[in-house]
Design a protein around this motif. Structure first.
Motif, short mmCIF file in Angstrom:
data_model
loop_
_atom_site.label_atom_id
_atom_site.label_comp_id
_atom_site.label_asym_id
_atom_site.label_seq_id
_atom_site.Cartn_x
_atom_site.Cartn_y
_atom_site.Cartn_z
N ILE A 224 0.94 -1.23 0.16
CA ILE A 224 -0.05 0.14 0.00
C ILE A 224 0.99 1.28 0.10
O ILE A 224 0.25 2.48 -0.05
CB ILE A 224 -1.16 0.05 1.30
CG1 ILE A 224 0.01 0.13 2.58
CG2 ILE A 224 -1.89 -1.15 1.26
CD1 ILE A 224 -1.16 0.43 3.52
N LYS A 225 2.14 1.15 -0.09
CA LYS A 225 3.21 2.26 0.07
C LYS A 225 3.52 2.71 -1.49
O LYS A 225 3.98 1.81 -2.16
CB LYS A 225 4.22 2.04 1.00
CG LYS A 225 3.83 1.82 2.23
CD LYS A 225 5.24 1.16 3.05
CE LYS A 225 4.70 0.70 4.55
NZ LYS A 225 5.86 0.28 5.44
N LEU A 226 2.87 3.68 -1.88
CA LEU A 226 3.28 4.29 -3.35
C LEU A 226 4.45 5.38 -3.19
O LEU A 226 4.31 6.35 -2.77
CB LEU A 226 2.07 4.95 -3.90
CG LEU A 226 0.65 3.97 -3.75
CD1 LEU A 226 -0.45 4.53 -4.43
CD2 LEU A 226 1.17 2.65 -4.62
N SER A 227 5.47 4.99 -3.67
CA SER A 227 6.57 5.91 -3.75
C SER A 227 6.45 6.86 -4.69
O SER A 227 5.45 7.03 -5.61
CB SER A 227 7.88 5.02 -4.06
OG SER A 227 7.83 4.78 -5.41
N GLU A 228 7.10 8.06 -4.60
CA GLU A 228 6.97 9.20 -5.44
C GLU A 228 7.47 8.85 -6.84
O GLU A 228 6.70 9.17 -7.85
CB GLU A 228 7.86 10.20 -5.05
CG GLU A 228 7.49 11.07 -3.79
CD GLU A 228 6.17 11.86 -4.12
OE1 GLU A 228 5.97 12.30 -5.29
OE2 GLU A 228 5.37 11.52 -3.26
N ASP A 229 8.47 7.78 -7.02
CA ASP A 229 8.84 7.26 -8.27
C ASP A 229 7.66 6.64 -8.98
O ASP A 229 7.47 6.66 -10.07
CB ASP A 229 9.90 6.25 -8.11
CG ASP A 229 11.35 6.76 -7.80
OD1 ASP A 229 11.24 8.20 -8.04
OD2 ASP A 229 12.29 6.26 -7.32
N LEU A 230 6.74 6.01 -8.19
CA LEU A 230 5.52 5.38 -8.79
C LEU A 230 4.44 6.29 -9.28
O LEU A 230 3.98 6.13 -10.58
CB LEU A 230 4.95 4.35 -7.84
CG LEU A 230 3.79 3.46 -8.55
CD1 LEU A 230 4.27 2.37 -9.69
CD2 LEU A 230 3.33 2.50 -7.38
N LEU A 231 4.37 7.43 -8.47
CA LEU A 231 3.57 8.41 -8.99
C LEU A 231 3.83 9.10 -10.14
O LEU A 231 2.87 9.64 -10.74
CB LEU A 231 3.38 9.24 -7.66
CG LEU A 231 2.54 8.87 -6.28
CD1 LEU A 231 2.62 9.89 -5.19
CD2 LEU A 231 1.20 8.72 -6.80
N ASP A 232 5.18 9.15 -10.25
CA ASP A 232 6.00 9.98 -11.43
C ASP A 232 6.05 9.16 -12.61
O ASP A 232 6.23 9.88 -13.74
CB ASP A 232 7.17 10.62 -11.06
CG ASP A 232 7.22 11.71 -10.03
OD1 ASP A 232 6.05 12.31 -9.73
OD2 ASP A 232 8.08 11.86 -9.25
N ALA A 233 5.98 7.94 -12.44
CA ALA A 233 6.34 7.00 -13.55
C ALA A 233 5.25 7.21 -14.57
O ALA A 233 3.82 7.64 -14.53
CB ALA A 233 6.24 5.47 -13.13
N PRO A 234 5.50 6.65 -16.08
CA PRO A 234 4.51 6.70 -17.10
C PRO A 234 3.28 6.02 -16.70
O PRO A 234 3.35 4.95 -16.02
CB PRO A 234 5.32 6.33 -18.08
CG PRO A 234 6.60 6.16 -17.89
CD PRO A 234 6.78 6.38 -16.46
N LEU A 235 1.89 6.53 -16.88
CA LEU A 235 0.71 5.76 -16.26
C LEU A 235 0.81 4.28 -16.80
O LEU A 235 0.38 3.50 -15.71
CB LEU A 235 -0.18 6.83 -17.00
CG LEU A 235 -0.68 7.92 -16.52
CD1 LEU A 235 -1.75 8.58 -17.25
CD2 LEU A 235 -0.99 8.01 -15.05
N ARG A 236 1.01 3.91 -17.72
CA ARG A 236 1.07 2.48 -18.07
C ARG A 236 2.00 1.65 -17.22
O ARG A 236 1.45 0.65 -16.67
CB ARG A 236 1.18 2.18 -19.57
CG ARG A 236 0.93 0.79 -19.96
CD ARG A 236 1.08 0.63 -21.56
NE ARG A 236 0.03 0.98 -22.19
CZ ARG A 236 -1.11 0.52 -22.12
NH1 ARG A 236 -1.17 -0.70 -21.92
NH2 ARG A 236 -2.02 0.91 -23.02
N GLU A 237 2.97 2.26 -16.95
CA GLU A 237 3.96 1.47 -16.21
C GLU A 237 3.31 1.72 -14.54
O GLU A 237 3.53 0.38 -13.86
CB GLU A 237 5.43 2.10 -16.32
CG GLU A 237 6.53 1.74 -15.19
CD GLU A 237 7.80 2.45 -15.17
OE1 GLU A 237 8.67 2.43 -14.28
OE2 GLU A 237 8.07 2.92 -16.40
#
Length: 218
Positions: free
Chosen positions: A76-89
């Motif tokens: 459940i921990k969403l990193s900033e990298d995940l939030l910033d990643a391309p949407l599909r990724e």
């Protein structure tokens, strides 16, 4: 009878004894189920006193809640990298992580316990809700909310979108593990199609739906 707690899981205090109790509870809940596992049995398995168990966990419900939380915490921990990643990724990563979580043997055993014993022991179901859906769904809703605020998606109800997204991922994957799924599509194919549908349907430049259209009743 073990006391019942109706609130969400309190903040944990980390210690070696606490971790031993959690490990024993996880083992016994998976082997014996919620009903047949007593706090005495957990204390004996962890080689601590019953008083020590209650010093860390106020009830069996609280302990079950913490066992489920242990399974869900990493997902459940969403990193900033995940939030910033391309949407599909980003969406694919979230879906694959969630699929991994719900199909782990430990998760499947907990789910079977809920199905078999939940109707007679609503406190167990409530503990599961506190530690599972009530944490995971808002976390994924946060992802959709952030993407909408950044103008990358156009989603009016992030909580609803998170619910649909997670249930779609879980339905096929968990059903396959439980032996109830009749689909022959691989999990990754379903996830890829789901992500494509979201990116197409909720694209920020997509025209607004015609408000005069009425929902079809089935």
């Amino acid at each position: 009878m073990d006391p019942v707690e109706t609130s969400a899981c309190p903040a944990p205090r980390r210690s070696k004894k606490r971790e031993a109790i959690l490990a024993s509870a996880r083992t016994l809940f998976c082997q014996e189920g919620f009903v047949s596992t007593s706090m005495d049995a957990i204390a004996a398995h962890a080689q601590v006193s019953k008083a020590t168990v209650y010093a860390h966990f106020s009830s069996k419900q609280h302990l079950f809640c913490e066992v489920v939380s242990h399974v869900t915490d990493a997902y459940i921990k969403l990193s900033e990298d995940l939030l910033d990643a391309p949407l599909r990724e980003g969406l694919t990563t979230i879906a694959l992580r969630f699929l991994e979580m719900v199909t782990k043997p430990e998760s499947v055993t907990i789910y079977r316990t809920l199905i078999n014993q939940g109707q007679d022991f609503p406190e167990m179901v409530e503990a599961f809700r506190d530690a599972g859906p009530r944490r995971i769904i808002p976390a994924i809703a946060h992802y959709f909310r952030v993407q909408s605020e950044r103008g990358r998606l156009k989603i009016a109800d992030p909580l609803l979108m998170a619910t649909i997204f997670l249930h779609t991922v879980k339905g096929e994957g968990q059903g396959r593990v439980l032996g109830t799924c009749i689909s022959t599509y691989p999990d990754r194919v379903i996830i890829d199609e789901l992500v494509t549908m979201i990116l197409t349907t909720y694209a920020p430049d997509r025209p607004e739906a015609d408000p005069s259209r009425q929902a079809i009743s089935i």
